[in-house]
Design an enzyme around this catalytic site. Structure first.
Site, PDB file in Angstrom:
ATOM      1  N   GLU A  67      58.456 -15.455  37.737  1.00 50.11           N
ATOM      2  CA  GLU A  67      57.200 -14.874  38.243  1.00 50.11           C
ATOM      3  C   GLU A  67      57.421 -13.391  38.490  1.00 50.11           C
ATOM      4  O   GLU A  67      58.447 -12.989  39.051  1.00 50.11           O
ATOM      5  CB  GLU A  67      56.773 -15.586  39.534  1.00 50.11           C
ATOM      6  CG  GLU A  67      55.586 -14.986  40.237  1.00 50.11           C
ATOM      7  CD  GLU A  67      54.325 -14.982  39.395  1.00 50.11           C
ATOM      8  OE1 GLU A  67      53.699 -13.912  39.295  1.00 50.11           O
ATOM      9  OE2 GLU A  67      53.976 -16.034  38.828  1.00 50.11           O
ATOM     10  N   ASP A 119      47.426 -15.462  32.038  1.00 47.76           N
ATOM     11  CA  ASP A 119      46.319 -14.519  32.025  1.00 47.76           C
ATOM     12  C   ASP A 119      45.689 -14.512  30.632  1.00 47.76           C
ATOM     13  O   ASP A 119      46.373 -14.245  29.642  1.00 47.76           O
ATOM     14  CB  ASP A 119      46.842 -13.120  32.375  1.00 47.76           C
ATOM     15  CG  ASP A 119      45.736 -12.107  32.612  1.00 47.76           C
ATOM     16  OD1 ASP A 119      44.621 -12.292  32.084  1.00 47.76           O
ATOM     17  OD2 ASP A 119      45.993 -11.115  33.324  1.00 47.76           O
ATOM     18  N   THR A 194      49.513 -28.269  37.872  1.00 48.89           N
ATOM     19  CA  THR A 194      49.691 -27.009  38.596  1.00 48.89           C
ATOM     20  C   THR A 194      48.583 -26.878  39.640  1.00 48.89           C
ATOM     21  O   THR A 194      47.623 -27.647  39.653  1.00 48.89           O
ATOM     22  CB  THR A 194      49.612 -25.805  37.645  1.00 48.89           C
ATOM     23  OG1 THR A 194      48.241 -25.594  37.260  1.00 48.89           O
ATOM     24  CG2 THR A 194      50.453 -26.029  36.400  1.00 48.89           C
ATOM     25  N   GLU A 195      48.710 -25.865  40.501  1.00 48.74           N
ATOM     26  CA  GLU A 195      47.658 -25.616  41.493  1.00 48.74           C
ATOM     27  C   GLU A 195      46.325 -25.317  40.809  1.00 48.74           C
ATOM     28  O   GLU A 195      45.281 -25.859  41.196  1.00 48.74           O
ATOM     29  CB  GLU A 195      48.025 -24.433  42.401  1.00 48.74           C
ATOM     30  CG  GLU A 195      49.232 -24.666  43.285  1.00 48.74           C
ATOM     31  CD  GLU A 195      50.518 -24.123  42.673  1.00 48.74           C
ATOM     32  OE1 GLU A 195      51.504 -23.971  43.405  1.00 48.74           O
ATOM     33  OE2 GLU A 195      50.540 -23.850  41.449  1.00 48.74           O
ATOM     34  N   TYR A 196      46.367 -24.456  39.795  1.00 42.23           N
ATOM     35  CA  TYR A 196      45.149 -24.108  39.067  1.00 42.23           C
ATOM     36  C   TYR A 196      44.553 -25.327  38.379  1.00 42.23           C
ATOM     37  O   TYR A 196      43.334 -25.518  38.354  1.00 42.23           O
ATOM     38  CB  TYR A 196      45.451 -23.041  38.013  1.00 42.23           C
ATOM     39  CG  TYR A 196      45.391 -21.621  38.508  1.00 42.23           C
ATOM     40  CD1 TYR A 196      44.364 -21.178  39.344  1.00 42.23           C
ATOM     41  CD2 TYR A 196      46.348 -20.686  38.113  1.00 42.23           C
ATOM     42  CE1 TYR A 196      44.305 -19.872  39.784  1.00 42.23           C
ATOM     43  CE2 TYR A 196      46.300 -19.372  38.546  1.00 42.23           C
ATOM     44  CZ  TYR A 196      45.269 -18.964  39.381  1.00 42.23           C
ATOM     45  OH  TYR A 196      45.217 -17.668  39.802  1.00 42.23           O
ATOM     46  N   GLU A 197      45.411 -26.137  37.807  1.00 38.42           N
ATOM     47  CA  GLU A 197      44.952 -27.332  37.097  1.00 38.42           C
ATOM     48  C   GLU A 197      44.179 -28.251  38.030  1.00 38.42           C
ATOM     49  O   GLU A 197      43.088 -28.741  37.686  1.00 38.42           O
ATOM     50  CB  GLU A 197      46.156 -28.054  36.503  1.00 38.42           C
ATOM     51  CG  GLU A 197      45.826 -29.289  35.695  1.00 38.42           C
ATOM     52  CD  GLU A 197      47.068 -29.869  35.050  1.00 38.42           C
ATOM     53  OE1 GLU A 197      47.002 -31.040  34.634  1.00 38.42           O
ATOM     54  OE2 GLU A 197      48.094 -29.168  34.956  1.00 38.42           O
TER      55      GLU A 197
END
Length: 214
Positions: A67, A119, A194-197
Site C-alpha cells: 500500500e 483506481d 475486501t472492504e469495498y467488495e
C-alpha cells in the site's frame, strides 16, 4: 483508499517492524518468510481485510500486502495485529508505490498477484495509469513464476471491460471472468471479500472478477 492522516500510524509501524518489509535493496520475498510456501502480492491492500482473511484461511501460503499510503498501511497493520490472535509469520506489509515494481522486487518472485478495486482512472487520458494496462501486465509477467496467476476484482464496469481488452493483447491465458461474481454461489466457495467488495455488494452493485494465468 484515502484516509485522513493519522499521526499515530508512523510510530505504530516503527514499533511493529517485524511485520514490515523495510529495505532499500531489491526485494527477494523469500528472505522475509521462514518457510518455502508460495508467495502472493496484493497491490493496494487498503485497510487489510483481504490480506488478513487470506493469511488466516491459507496458513500454507505467504502474503505481502502492499500500500502506498502510510496512514492506510498503519491502519491495516493494526487491524492485522488485533485480528490475528498469535504472532503471524505468513503476512508482511510493504509501504511503497507500485509504479516501479521491477525496481522493487526480484523477477519471478510471486505465485500470484491480487488487484482488488484498483483506481479506475476514469478519464480517457489517464488510461496508462490503470493497473491492468498492458505495460503493467508485462511487468506482472516478469514478476510471476511460471503458471503464476493474477486475480482482479473491480466494481467499475468500464475498468473491467478495459482489462479484458488489455488481457486479450497480453501473453496471459484467461481462466475465469464474470461481470457478476455473486450471481453464482460456486464463485464464492473460496472468495475472500475486501472492504469495498462488501460495501458495494450490499448496495446492489455487481462485482467483476477476472483470473488469468502466466
Amino acid at each position: 483508499m484515502r484516509l485522513r492522516n493519522k499521526n499515530w500510524t508512523k510510530d505504530y509501524i516503527l514499533e511493529n517492524q517485524k511485520y514490515m518489509i523495510e529495505t532499500t535493496a531489491k526485494i527477494n520475498p523469500k528472505q522475509f518468510f521462514k518457510n518455502e510456501y508460495p508467495i502472493y502480492l496484493e497491490i493496494g491492500c487498503g485497510k487489510g481485510q483481504f490480506a488478513i482473511g487470506n493469511s488466516l484461511k491459507y496458513k500454507n501460503k505467504n502474503f505481502i500486502a502492499m500500500e502506498k499510503e502510510t496512514t492506510v498501511i498503519g491502519v491495516a497493520l493494526k487491524k492485522a495485529i488485533t485480528t490475528i490472535e498469535d504472532d503471524f509469520e505468513n503476512l508482511k506489509f510493504l509501504n511503497k508505490f507500485a509504479e516501479n515494481l521491477l525496481d522493487i522486487f526480484e523477477p519471478h518472485s510471486f505465485d500470484g498477484i491480487y488487484l482488488n478495486f484498483s483506481d479506475p482512472w476514469p478519464k480517457a487520458k489517464h488510461y496508462k495509469k490503470r493497473l491492468t494496462y498492458i505495460k503493467f501486465l508485462d511487468i506482472y509477467w516478469d514478476l510471476l513464476k511460471d503458471n503464476g496467476i493474477i486475480e482482479i476484482k473491480t466494481d467499475n464496469d468500464k475498468l473491467y471491460e478495459f482489462s479484458l481488452e488489455q488481457i486479450n493483447d497480453s501473453r496471459f491465458e484467461m481462466l475465469f471472468n464474470t461481470n457478476n461474481l455473486y450471481s453464482d454461489e460456486n464463485n464464492l466457495v473460496d472468495n475472500v471479500a475486501t472492504e469495498y467488495e462488501q460495501k458495494f455488494h450490499a448496495m446492489g452493485k455487481n462485482i467483476n472478477k477476472i483470473i488469468i494465468k502466466k
